[in-house]
Design an enzyme around this catalytic site. Structure first.
Site, PDB file in Angstrom:
ATOM      1  N   PHE A   1      27.209  36.404  25.220  1.00  0.00           N
ATOM      2  CA  PHE A   1      26.255  36.352  24.296  1.00  0.00           C
ATOM      3  C   PHE A   1      24.603  36.627  24.809  1.00  0.00           C
ATOM      4  O   PHE A   1      24.194  35.600  25.581  1.00  0.00           O
ATOM      5  CB  PHE A   1      26.334  35.025  23.499  1.00  0.00           C
ATOM      6  CG  PHE A   1      25.812  35.142  22.059  1.00  0.00           C
ATOM      7  CD1 PHE A   1      24.812  35.541  21.812  1.00  0.00           C
ATOM      8  CD2 PHE A   1      26.812  34.866  21.195  1.00  0.00           C
ATOM      9  CE1 PHE A   1      24.310  35.850  20.449  1.00  0.00           C
ATOM     10  CE2 PHE A   1      26.509  35.057  19.701  1.00  0.00           C
ATOM     11  CZ  PHE A   1      25.383  35.570  19.500  1.00  0.00           C
TER      12      PHE A   1
ATOM     13  N   HIS B   1      30.167  41.606  22.546  1.00  0.00           N
ATOM     14  CA  HIS B   1      30.191  40.779  23.281  1.00  0.00           C
ATOM     15  C   HIS B   1      30.544  39.479  22.493  1.00  0.00           C
ATOM     16  O   HIS B   1      30.711  39.511  21.259  1.00  0.00           O
ATOM     17  CB  HIS B   1      28.738  40.181  23.821  1.00  0.00           C
ATOM     18  CG  HIS B   1      27.878  39.709  22.396  1.00  0.00           C
ATOM     19  ND1 HIS B   1      27.812  38.688  22.109  1.00  0.00           N
ATOM     20  CD2 HIS B   1      27.082  40.480  21.600  1.00  0.00           C
ATOM     21  CE1 HIS B   1      26.984  38.637  20.926  1.00  0.00           C
ATOM     22  NE2 HIS B   1      26.546  39.547  20.624  1.00  0.00           N
ATOM     23  N   CYS B   2      30.935  38.429  23.100  1.00  0.00           N
ATOM     24  CA  CYS B   2      31.401  37.125  22.365  1.00  0.00           C
ATOM     25  C   CYS B   2      30.540  36.059  23.217  1.00  0.00           C
ATOM     26  O   CYS B   2      29.408  36.107  23.410  1.00  0.00           O
ATOM     27  CB  CYS B   2      32.920  37.001  22.603  1.00  0.00           C
ATOM     28  SG  CYS B   2      33.434  36.962  24.403  1.00  0.00           S
ATOM     29  N   ASN B   3      31.090  34.733  23.279  1.00  0.00           N
ATOM     30  CA  ASN B   3      30.312  33.675  23.945  1.00  0.00           C
ATOM     31  C   ASN B   3      30.038  33.840  25.491  1.00  0.00           C
ATOM     32  O   ASN B   3      28.943  34.215  25.928  1.00  0.00           O
ATOM     33  CB  ASN B   3      31.033  32.384  23.722  1.00  0.00           C
ATOM     34  CG  ASN B   3      30.887  31.790  22.508  1.00  0.00           C
ATOM     35  OD1 ASN B   3      29.551  32.086  21.865  1.00  0.00           O
ATOM     36  ND2 ASN B   3      31.553  30.808  21.991  1.00  0.00           N
TER      37      ASN B   3
ATOM     38  N   THR C   1      36.108  39.180  24.221  1.00  0.00           N
ATOM     39  CA  THR C   1      35.676  40.535  24.701  1.00  0.00           C
ATOM     40  C   THR C   1      36.770  41.220  25.763  1.00  0.00           C
ATOM     41  O   THR C   1      37.048  42.208  25.713  1.00  0.00           O
ATOM     42  CB  THR C   1      34.407  40.587  25.370  1.00  0.00           C
ATOM     43  OG1 THR C   1      33.358  40.200  24.493  1.00  0.00           O
ATOM     44  CG2 THR C   1      33.834  41.781  25.891  1.00  0.00           C
TER      45      THR C   1
END
Ligand SMILES: O=P(O)(O)O[C@H]1[C@@H](OP(=O)(O)O)[C@H](OP(=O)(O)O)[C@@H](OP(=O)(O)OP(=O)(O)O)[C@H](OP(=O)(O)O)[C@H]1OP(=O)(O)O
Length: 324
Positions: A144, A220-222, A228
């Protein structure tokens, strides 16, 4: 090659799911060198269009409907699928490492221009979001983004950000996205430990990621590891990478938190799981044309019938008067 043929060749099958979209104005503050600019101009061919875009933002859920956001998916799926095929054919035995194997749609790599590896060297190392990587030129992955990463991300001249987690955004993220005219697509999904990415959601994500009109794109993710990693793994499988390379790449980004569930998800994924990925895109257009044609035929028929009725209703005396 027609879209259907291409899709069939890929072994894809169709279904429809999706979500909503968001766009916003963007500015380009590139630190990417001139050569890079030249090599990637195809990706940025839509730049003028982007600059004139109104800011938009969309949240997707697993249950949302693709039909609610047709404009996002009205790209050229035919071409994208063909490129996937091309990539698949050329890289089934690719040995130079996974990063280079998903070629960009314009095949600049084949023409001796910039590769993902070269691009990685050109981009500044400072200011990158953690776990940043280049899937192919024009498609990036990361954790992120935080406020200190915005400058770097701005240099990528992104057109789209695909966020694989719904949570409170870091400070200024919304404004950053709006300022740069980036289309922001947020998928409200659980971590893969809790729930494997539903096929319907995966299809919606792929429609965005595989559509070159959305490039340059960041996914994106965290932490850029699991969600991802699974999405990129699926993209790699679709483009014909060997499973070993796909999993190596997943692990490279997920270490030291490699999840068996992700490995199983990627391993078990079959292109047939997302068959007819683009049918939802083409069907509405066909349907619309069919409706138009039917309506036109109806109008002609009514006119013809009406004219015939008038002729029939003409009495012999009226006909004689007309003749005179
Ligand atoms: O240690 P754990 O197995 O309990 O996992 C924690 C957390 O680990 P940490 O606490 O050491 O940081 C994970 O972060 P990392 O493994 O990426 O470092 C995080 O995965 P994540 O980053 O969101 O995954 P992606 O963004 O890459 O998809 C995960 O969230 P869920 O995926 O939603 O389960 C968290 O689970 P929980 O606390 O139950 O919500």
């Amino acid at each position: 090659m027609g879209a259907e043929t291409a899709i069939k060749t890929l072994g894809l099958i169709a279904m429809s799911e999706g979500g909503k979209v968001v766009m916003s104005k963007r500015s380009a503050r590139p630190y990417i060198e001139d050569e890079m600019e030249k090599q990637t101009q195809d990706y940025q061919a839509n730049g003028d269009e982007r600059r004139s875009m109104a800011s938009t933002s969309t949240t997707y859920s697993s249950q949302s409907s693709l039909e609610s956001s047709p404009s996002l998916h009205a790209a050229d799926p035919e071409r994208d699928v063909e490129q996937l095929q091309l990539s698949s054919q050329k890289h089934r035995t690719f040995t130079n490492g996974p990063r280079d194997a998903f070629h960009p749609p314009n095949n600049d790599l084949e023409s001796g221009s910039i590769s993902a590896h070269e691009l990685d060297r050109i981009l500044p190392t400072e200011g990158r979001p953690s776990n940043f990587g280049i899937v192919v030129p024009g498609v990036y992955r990361s954790s992120f983004p935080q406020s200190e990463d915005y400058s770097f991300i701005e240099g990528l001249k992104l057109k789209t950000i695909v966020t694989l987690v719904q949570k409170e955004f870091p400070q200024g993220y919304d404004k950053f996205i709006e300022r740069n005219g980036i289309k922001h697509c947020v998928f409200d999904m659980k971590g893969t430990k809790k729930q494997a990415i539903p096929i319907a959601t995966m299809k919606s994500i792929l429609r965005l990621v595989l559509d070159r009109k959305n490039h340059p794109l960041l996914i994106h993710c965290n932490h850029g590891k699991h969600r991802t990693g699974c999405v990129v793994g699926v993209v790699r499988k679709l483009s014909g990478w060997e499973l070993g390379n796909v999993l190596s790449e997943y692990k490279k980004y997920a270490e030291p938190k490699v999840r068996d569930c992700d490995v199983n998800y990627i391993t078990g994924f079959e292109p047939a799981d997302i068959s007819n990925l683009f049918r939802e895109v083409t069907l509405p257009f066909r349907t619309r044309n069919f409706v138009r044609a039917t309506f036109f035929a109806f109008i002609i028929t009514v006119i013809w019938l009406f004219s015939g009725t008038k002729l029939i209703s003409t009495t012999p005396r009226q006909a004689k008067a007309l003749e005179e």
